[in-house]
Write a protein that holds these residues in place. Structure first.
Motif: not given
Length: 230
Positions: A100-101, A192-193, A214-215, A219-222
């Motif tokens: 998704e990212l 960093a994740v 986490s990744v 993704c949620d904060g992209w």
């Protein structure tokens, strides 16, 4: 977190622990094979040294324990056994949120690239299968391309060179302290994740400018991250 002087054109992804949930397999394989050769490398320590080339990891342990570098034959045999052991495990899944990212990265008109210290061909060959259309093979940087693995800046400097980018035109997504050090040394803003067992502070101490648990969280904060670049 404020991102300054970044004209973002590309996102450079580490592979193990960022794109694939493969680090537990690497940790088990390294620990088991090293032990079989009378060498000590704990599973948790593998995460600290993630990003080194296979030869670099083997030499590091030999220097520490035996007071010498590994011979070319030892490097070849140990890494061959490690790869064989790794390939006995089930296929590593995509890291949750990675696909998704990448879709968001592509939708923003950015170039996604892989920069990995791995020479694990079983994973490298699965990148197109698991992330179709995302990565251009000629722009990847792997253990086969570099003389100096992470934490040396060469892998990320080579990625910039391959894509014709300046450091301020990219950001890096890493899960390993040595990878963070490598990217920071190359002058690239590094996210960093924390997808492994290490304390978050280890990644911040390595120089990460931003940290996500986490990744999926990244993704949620992209969108918020990208807005700070505008």
């Amino acid at each position: 977190m404020i991102l300054k002087n970044i004209n973002l054109k590309a996102v450079l992804f580490d592979m193990d622990g960022v794109l694939f949930d493969s680090m537990p397999y690497h940790a088990n394989a390294w620990h088991k094979v090293m032990k079989a050769h009378g060498l000590n490398l704990s599973r948790e320590e593998v995460y600290l040294h993630e990003g080194r080339t296979g030869a670099g990891t083997i030499n590091m342990v030999c220097q520490r324990q035996l007071g010498r570098e590994a011979t070319p034959e030892e490097v070849k045999n140990i890494y061959k056994e490690k790869s064989k052991e790794f390939n006995t495990y089930p296929q590593a899944d995509r890291m949750p949120g990675a696909w998704e990212l990448l879709q968001k990265v592509k939708a923003a008109g950015l170039l996604p690239m892989v920069v990995t210290g791995s020479g694990q061909t079983s994973l490298l060959n699965r990148l197109e299968e698991n992330f179709p259309g995302m990565f251009r093979r000629e722009l990847m940087v792997t253990a086969f391309d570099v003389k100096h693995g992470k934490p040396h800046p060469e892998p990320y400097l080579m990625a910039l060179q391959k894509a014709g980018l300046k450091p301020e035109e990219a950001i890096v997504i890493e899960n390993a302290p040595l990878g963070v050090e490598s990217a920071v040394a190359a002058g690239i803003f590094t996210i960093a994740v924390n997808t492994g067992p290490l304390d978050c502070q280890v990644l911040l101490d390595a120089g990460a400018s931003a940290l996500f648990p986490s990744v999926q969280a990244l993704c949620d904060g992209w969108e918020e991250l990208i807005n700070k670049l505008a």
